[in-house]
Design a protein around this motif. Structure first.
Motif, PDB file in Angstrom:
ATOM      1  N   UNK A 118      35.770  47.638  28.056  1.00 46.91           N
ATOM      2  CA  UNK A 118      35.907  46.359  27.351  1.00 46.91           C
ATOM      3  C   UNK A 118      36.675  46.539  26.039  1.00 46.91           C
ATOM      4  N   UNK A 119      36.374  47.599  25.278  1.00 45.68           N
ATOM      5  CA  UNK A 119      37.092  47.845  24.019  1.00 45.68           C
ATOM      6  C   UNK A 119      38.592  48.042  24.290  1.00 45.68           C
TER       7      UNK A 119
ATOM      8  N   UNK B  61      39.722  40.494  27.748  1.00 47.20           N
ATOM      9  CA  UNK B  61      38.313  40.816  27.968  1.00 47.20           C
ATOM     10  C   UNK B  61      38.043  40.808  29.462  1.00 47.20           C
ATOM     11  N   UNK B  62      37.053  41.590  29.897  1.00 43.40           N
ATOM     12  CA  UNK B  62      36.599  41.531  31.286  1.00 43.40           C
ATOM     13  C   UNK B  62      35.552  40.440  31.469  1.00 43.40           C
TER      14      UNK B  62
ATOM     15  N   UNK C 180      50.614  41.672  34.020  1.00 42.26           N
ATOM     16  CA  UNK C 180      51.220  40.616  34.824  1.00 42.26           C
ATOM     17  C   UNK C 180      50.220  40.037  35.812  1.00 42.26           C
ATOM     18  N   UNK C 181      49.440  40.920  36.438  1.00 44.14           N
ATOM     19  CA  UNK C 181      48.439  40.466  37.418  1.00 44.14           C
ATOM     20  C   UNK C 181      47.087  40.181  36.780  1.00 44.14           C
ATOM     21  N   UNK C 182      46.955  40.502  35.491  1.00 40.76           N
ATOM     22  CA  UNK C 182      45.689  40.302  34.761  1.00 40.76           C
ATOM     23  C   UNK C 182      44.575  41.117  35.393  1.00 40.76           C
ATOM     24  N   UNK C 183      44.844  42.436  35.608  1.00 37.38           N
ATOM     25  CA  UNK C 183      43.829  43.320  36.172  1.00 37.38           C
ATOM     26  C   UNK C 183      43.847  44.661  35.449  1.00 37.38           C
ATOM     27  N   UNK C 184      42.724  45.359  35.512  1.00 39.43           N
ATOM     28  CA  UNK C 184      42.615  46.725  35.022  1.00 39.43           C
ATOM     29  C   UNK C 184      41.871  47.533  36.071  1.00 39.43           C
ATOM     30  N   UNK C 185      42.337  48.755  36.315  1.00 39.97           N
ATOM     31  CA  UNK C 185      41.705  49.637  37.291  1.00 39.97           C
ATOM     32  C   UNK C 185      41.161  50.858  36.565  1.00 39.97           C
TER      33      UNK C 185
ATOM     34  N   UNK D  11      39.144  47.812  40.679  1.00 40.87           N
ATOM     35  CA  UNK D  11      40.072  46.973  39.935  1.00 40.87           C
ATOM     36  C   UNK D  11      39.341  45.697  39.534  1.00 40.87           C
ATOM     37  N   UNK D  12      39.422  45.366  38.242  1.00 42.80           N
ATOM     38  CA  UNK D  12      38.691  44.238  37.690  1.00 42.80           C
ATOM     39  C   UNK D  12      39.657  43.210  37.106  1.00 42.80           C
ATOM     40  N   UNK D  13      39.213  41.949  37.072  1.00 42.32           N
ATOM     41  CA  UNK D  13      40.005  40.881  36.464  1.00 42.32           C
ATOM     42  C   UNK D  13      40.030  41.036  34.944  1.00 42.32           C
ATOM     43  N   UNK D  14      41.115  40.556  34.350  1.00 43.15           N
ATOM     44  CA  UNK D  14      41.218  40.427  32.905  1.00 43.15           C
ATOM     45  C   UNK D  14      41.352  38.956  32.527  1.00 43.15           C
TER      46      UNK D  14
END
Length: 471
Positions: A131-132, A140-141, A115-120, A221-224
């Motif tokens: 990335x995989x 993708x990051x 929903x927020x387009x993030x991955x931690x 936490x990174x953007x997706x």
């Protein structure tokens, strides 16, 4: 360090992270004494041993990192955060003994928020694995550096790295939402939960690029981004670097390609020929456009018009696609620079008004040394300027390690000082480490007091990664 005290410290470290995650093996110490920096590799090549840590520790969590730093701070032992060991600046080398903190056990994905387009994730994860994970879910990051398969998330954050798609998506500081860092007191610090705010200075920007000199980054936490509908390539040949620079600048005023790579003639007729088979004098440029297909159609129209305006030969999509498929091959054996050569990448970033001036100044400064040649390409473009990825190469450096050490540093001094005098910076995206620390004061002069003040406040015993970044 005496044997009795060392046994006591190891006992405390084993209590913090588990006995199996503390190593005194000489093989582990030696493998953590060499990264991709030329000087320690030269030591190994000449049969010498670079400085070794006293103990290697493998924490598996933020809490374990905190415990290790509290122990180190009490005994005033140096600590060196280590990711994948792929750095080129000596940024993680254990120059003063002490504890080398290998983060690769910290490799878990903690949260995936569509929903927020993030991955931690924890900072020790190898970036390609992250990335995989995102790719399998349609995301993708958009951070594709050449060391993606061997370096960690924390390593990229520590030196504020950059990937090949940065012209559209930004550096890793643009892609990072927030970060967690442990300081020597054992406190766990967090930047703001969101990357844009007016709640005082941005702590994230203090942590990123600090190269382990203030603490250990443990999670981020990174953007997706959704995978693009299309990614389209086009290659061009310009008569000169100047024409290519002008075309790239004009593109950025109309749209944002994901990739612009412009090679000078020396690199066009050497590396580009070797990797993708293009062999014609001039300045080779590869451009990538991506996103919704109808928008890419429109961007392509503007791209062709701009490149035609500067007299570029349109080479079609074949070479551009070969470049993309070979983007990591450039750094594999038989393609990458390697021993017995002496070499270095002096990447800097400048405003458009200064790019050509710096190119010629750095070429002259490095090629004054007998047997040295200079090549460059231009990538990571902004509205105001671009990065120059320039390299010096010496095919037959001195065999004597003292002479090689001295000559290596003399060439670096000359090249980076030429960049500074031309309006550039010490480094764009590989970081500073020990390689360039001596030149930080020449760039920042009195402003170094800011870095020194942060160091004193967060690391008063100066245990974190000593002799790096000039602090």
């Amino acid at each position: 360090m005496n044997d009795f005290l060392m046994r006591q410290i190891c006992s405390e470290l084993e209590d913090a992270v588990g006995r199996e995650h503390v190593s005194l093996r000489l093989s582990d110490k030696i493998s953590h004494s060499v990264d991709n920096f030329w000087l320690p590799r030269m030591y190994a090549d000449r049969g010498l041993i670079a400085p070794l840590a006293d103990v290697i520790v493998y924490p598996g969590s933020t809490e374990e990192v905190s415990k290790v730093l509290v122990i180190a701070n009490y005994y005033k032992l140096p600590v060196y955060p280590w990711g994948g060991g792929g750095g080129s600046q000596g940024g993680a080398l254990p120059l003063k003994g002490g504890i080398l903190l290998d983060t690769k056990r910290m490799n878990r994905i903690l949260d995936f928020d569509e929903q927020s387009m993030t991955v931690t994730a924890q900072a020790g994860i190898i970036f390609s694995q992250l990335e995989f994970y995102a790719n399998e879910r349609g995301y993708s990051l958009m951070h594709y550096p050449s060391s993606i398969n061997c370096s960690t998330l924390g390593g990229f954050l520590a030196h504020n790295g950059i990937g090949v798609l940065s012209t559209k998506y930004g550096k890793i500081d643009d892609l990072c939402v927030n970060v967690e860092m442990v300081i020597p007191s054992g406190k766990v610090l967090h930047s703001a939960p969101v990357p844009k705010h007016s709640s005082g200075p941005d702590l994230k920007q203090i942590f990123l690029g600090s190269e382990g000199t203030l603490g250990v980054m443990t999670a981020a936490t990174m953007k997706l981004f959704r995978l693009p509908e299309t990614r389209r390539f086009r290659a061009f040949l310009f008569k000169s670097v100047g024409d290519g620079l002008a075309a790239g600048r004009d593109m950025l005023q109309v749209f944002k390609p994901s990739i612009i790579r412009l090679y000078d003639e020396a690199e066009t007729v050497s590396l580009i020929k070797k990797v993708i088979g293009f062999a014609k004098p001039g300045a080779f440029m590869n451009v990538a456009l991506e996103g919704a297909a109808d928008l890419v159609d429109l961007e392509e129209k503007h791209m062709l018009e701009i490149c035609s305006r500067y007299g570029a030969e349109d080479l079609g999509s074949e070479y551009g696609e070969k470049w993309w498929n070979s983007r990591l091959t450039f750094f594999y054996p038989d393609k990458v620079l390697d021993f017995p050569q002496m070499f270095g990448t002096m990447d800097t970033v400048l405003k458009y008004a200064n790019v050509e001036k710096a190119y010629h100044a750095m070429k002259a400064a490095t090629e004054q040394f007998e047997g040295v040649r200079f090549i460059a390409h231009f990538s990571h473009w902004y509205d105001w300027g671009c990065m120059m990825y320039d390299r010096f190469i010496m095919d037959n450096p001195p065999e004597d390690p003292d002479e090689a050490f001295r000559l290596h540093n003399e060439i670096w001094n000359a090249g980076v000082r030429a960049a500074l005098a031309s309006g550039g910076v010490v480094n764009d995206h590989h970081g500073v480490g020990m390689k360039l620390g001596r030149l930080m004061k020449e760039q920042y002069q009195d402003s170094m007091v800011v870095f020194e003040g942060l160091k004193q406040a967060l690391d008063p015993n100066h245990i974190m990664n000593p002799f790096k970044m000039g602090i």
